[in-house]
Structure formats: C-alpha cells, structure tokens
Design a protein around this motif. Structure first.
Motif, mmCIF file in Angstrom:
data_model
loop_
_atom_site.group_PDB
_atom_site.id
_atom_site.type_symbol
_atom_site.label_atom_id
_atom_site.label_comp_id
_atom_site.label_asym_id
_atom_site.label_seq_id
_atom_site.Cartn_x
_atom_site.Cartn_y
_atom_site.Cartn_z
ATOM 1 N N THR A 24 -17.742 10.610 -6.741
ATOM 2 C CA THR A 24 -18.549 10.135 -7.867
ATOM 3 C C THR A 24 -17.768 10.211 -9.168
ATOM 4 O OG1 THR A 24 -20.579 10.870 -6.771
ATOM 5 C CG2 THR A 24 -20.698 10.468 -9.139
ATOM 6 N N ARG A 25 -17.075 11.325 -9.360
ATOM 7 C CA ARG A 25 -16.309 11.500 -10.594
ATOM 8 C C ARG A 25 -15.128 10.541 -10.652
ATOM 9 N NH1 ARG A 25 -17.767 13.261 -15.212
ATOM 10 N NH2 ARG A 25 -17.852 15.524 -14.957
ATOM 11 N N GLU A 26 -14.437 10.363 -9.539
ATOM 12 C CA GLU A 26 -13.299 9.439 -9.516
ATOM 13 C C GLU A 26 -13.752 8.026 -9.830
ATOM 14 O OE1 GLU A 26 -10.762 11.935 -6.112
ATOM 15 O OE2 GLU A 26 -11.832 10.088 -5.610
ATOM 16 N N ARG A 27 -14.881 7.600 -9.286
ATOM 17 C CA ARG A 27 -15.388 6.256 -9.549
ATOM 18 C C ARG A 27 -15.813 6.121 -11.004
ATOM 19 N NH1 ARG A 27 -17.919 1.665 -7.196
ATOM 20 N NH2 ARG A 27 -17.938 0.209 -8.970
ATOM 21 N N GLU A 28 -16.414 7.152 -11.536
ATOM 22 C CA GLU A 28 -16.841 7.130 -12.931
ATOM 23 C C GLU A 28 -15.631 6.948 -13.852
ATOM 24 O OE1 GLU A 28 -19.899 9.682 -15.662
ATOM 25 O OE2 GLU A 28 -18.569 10.814 -14.354
ATOM 26 N N ILE A 29 -14.587 7.708 -13.606
ATOM 27 C CA ILE A 29 -13.388 7.616 -14.437
ATOM 28 C C ILE A 29 -12.677 6.292 -14.211
ATOM 29 C CG2 ILE A 29 -11.069 8.596 -14.758
ATOM 30 C CD1 ILE A 29 -12.349 11.358 -14.362
ATOM 31 N N LEU B 137 -6.390 6.241 -8.024
ATOM 32 C CA LEU B 137 -5.336 5.237 -7.869
ATOM 33 C C LEU B 137 -4.674 5.357 -6.503
ATOM 34 C CD1 LEU B 137 -3.643 5.368 -11.410
ATOM 35 C CD2 LEU B 137 -5.295 3.694 -10.553
ATOM 36 N N GLU B 138 -4.443 6.577 -6.075
ATOM 37 C CA GLU B 138 -3.804 6.790 -4.763
ATOM 38 C C GLU B 138 -4.684 6.254 -3.642
ATOM 39 O OE1 GLU B 138 -1.911 10.440 -2.063
ATOM 40 O OE2 GLU B 138 -2.848 10.851 -4.017
ATOM 41 N N LYS B 139 -5.976 6.526 -3.706
ATOM 42 C CA LYS B 139 -6.898 6.070 -2.664
ATOM 43 C C LYS B 139 -7.011 4.550 -2.621
ATOM 44 C CE LYS B 139 -9.795 10.239 -2.656
ATOM 45 N NZ LYS B 139 -11.154 10.790 -2.939
ATOM 46 N N LEU B 140 -6.882 3.913 -3.795
ATOM 47 C CA LEU B 140 -7.011 2.458 -3.866
ATOM 48 C C LEU B 140 -5.673 1.747 -3.698
ATOM 49 C CD1 LEU B 140 -9.548 2.198 -6.841
ATOM 50 C CD2 LEU B 140 -10.033 1.984 -4.387
ATOM 51 N N GLY B 141 -4.592 2.527 -3.599
ATOM 52 C CA GLY B 141 -3.277 1.930 -3.437
ATOM 53 C C GLY B 141 -2.781 1.224 -4.683
ATOM 54 N N LEU B 142 -3.161 1.747 -5.852
ATOM 55 C CA LEU B 142 -2.785 1.139 -7.124
ATOM 56 C C LEU B 142 -1.706 1.960 -7.809
ATOM 57 C CD1 LEU B 142 -6.394 0.325 -8.391
ATOM 58 C CD2 LEU B 142 -4.804 -1.210 -7.208
ATOM 59 N N ARG B 143 -0.794 1.282 -8.520
ATOM 60 C CA ARG B 143 0.341 1.975 -9.117
ATOM 61 C C ARG B 143 -0.018 2.706 -10.399
ATOM 62 N NH1 ARG B 143 5.057 -1.777 -11.085
ATOM 63 N NH2 ARG B 143 3.757 -1.843 -12.933
ATOM 64 N N ASP B 144 -0.858 2.098 -11.248
ATOM 65 C CA ASP B 144 -1.138 2.684 -12.549
ATOM 66 C C ASP B 144 -2.426 2.100 -13.116
ATOM 67 O OD1 ASP B 144 -0.432 0.116 -13.600
ATOM 68 O OD2 ASP B 144 1.666 0.705 -13.490
#
Length: 235
Positions: free
Chosen positions: A164-169, A201-208
């Motif tokens: 929940t917190r990761e999605r919020e941020i 970002l790591e979970k979504l495979g995104l660089r930045d």
C-alpha cells in the motif's frame, strides 16, 4: 588537490558554437564539474564518449550528421551499465522526441531556456545515477503519452506486487512530486520515501523516477491534471 573529490566530467554536444561556449563556461565555473570535450554533432559525441568516457553528456537533439536521439541510442547501447548519463536538451517544438530519447536511455530532460541552477542540478543528479525532468517538459510529455491511444482496459499485473505504501509513493512520484514533497505530504522521513520508491521501481522493473512517470501515463494510471489520490498509510 589531495583530499578533494574527483570532479564530474562532462561532454557537451550541440551544433551551435555559442550555445556550447555558454554551457562550457557555466559548467567549468563549478569546482565539482569539468568539461572534457565538446562535440558539434551526434557522430562526434559518440566517438568522444567512447574515447573519454565522461560521467555526463549534455546532448542536443537536433544536430547535423547524426541527431542526439541516434547518438544517445548508440552511446547507451554500447554499455548500458557504464555509459555516460545523457541529459537531453530540448525546446518546446521538439517535445515529440523526448519519449524516444527516454527509450534510448537518457537520464534527464531540460528545456534550453532552463535556468543555470536547473542545468547544474540536472548534471549533478544524473552523475549520481538519478534522473531529472524539467516540469514543463513533464507536462508536455504527459500530454503526448495520453494522446497516443485509448486507455488500457486493466492496470498492469505488476502493480499488485506493491505494498500500500509503495503504491502510494509511486502514484505521488508519477504525479510529479519530489521525494521531499512526498515526505512532507505523508509525514514520513525522506529516507523512507527513497526506500519504498526503490522497492516499487525494482518490483516494476523500472530504472528510475523518470521511467515511473512514463509507466504511469502509458498505462493510463493517471491523466493530465490529476493529482494522485491519497491512500491511508500502512499501519
């Protein structure tokens, strides 16, 4: 000088000699930055980047011989992990190229009429391995993304991996807030914001965070004018 940090090395690529001179003068006025070379076109930028391995490359888009997009593609393609961090310089009438530059591996985007402080910040942020997009470029980039096609019928499955917190941020980052602003909004420490954002970002495979904005708008998670909805903090 003994005990001093090594300055960030910068390569400046722009086909206008006066623009290059102004950028070089600004960068060399900073004790922590050092211009190592100048390139009048993309092809020269590619060769100089390979020979000198600068930390950051300020790259104009529209240049003769080879444009900045192709040059960025080749430079980053050589070695994505060790290539110079490319910061693209753009103007309002070139916004359609920003998406392609991002896909090519650029770390930042600035308008050519950005303030000296913004440009210096972009170079330092890129050198640290982070990304920065001019707010004006972000707004126009967002408009371009949402004009590309109809909304996705469902959110990406990967979003379900976020807490929940990761999605919020993540949503606040996608809405253009800085880590400092997010910390103030959620009443948490900035280091906590960085930690949760890093996990997202790591979970979504995104660089930045730049790619986080792209991801959000490509998947129509938010649209221009939206402010990310506040979620209740994790307990």
């Amino acid at each position: 000088m003994t005990g001093t940090a090594k300055p960030v090395t910068v390569l400046v690529a722009d086909d206008q000699a006066l623009v290059r001179a102004a950028l070089v003068a600004l960068l060399d006025s900073q004790p922590d930055l050092a211009v190592v070379a100048q390139a009048p076109n993309g092809a020269a930028a590619v060769e100089l980047a390979r020979d000198l391995a600068p930390d950051v490359l300020l790259m104009d888009i529209r240049m003769p011989v080879m444009d900045g997009l192709e040059a960025t593609r080749r430079i980053v393609g050589d070695s994505p992990e060790t290539a110079p961090r490319v910061v693209v310089l753009t103007t309002y009438d070139l916004d359609e190229y920003v998406y392609d530059a991002l896909g090519a591996g650029a770390y930042g985007f600035l308008l050519k009429h950005a303030s000296p402080e913004e440009l210096l910040l972009a170079v330092r942020v890129a050198a640290a391995g982070n990304a920065l997009i001019s707010p004006a470029v972000t707004r126009r980039l967002i408009e371009a993304f949402t004009a590309r096609g109809p909304a996705s019928p469902r959110p990406p499955v990967a979003l379900g991996r976020l807490t929940t917190r990761e999605r919020e941020i993540f949503d606040l980052v996608a809405g253009g807030l800085t880590n400092t602003e997010i910390a103030r909004t959620l009443l948490i420490a900035e280091t906590t914001v960085k930690t949760h954002l890093g996990h997202a970002l790591e979970k979504l495979g995104l660089r930045d965070r730049v790619h986080a904005v792209v991801y959000a708008y490509e998947n129509h998670l938010i649209t221009p004018g939206d402010r990310p909805a506040r979620r209740r903090p994790d307990t």
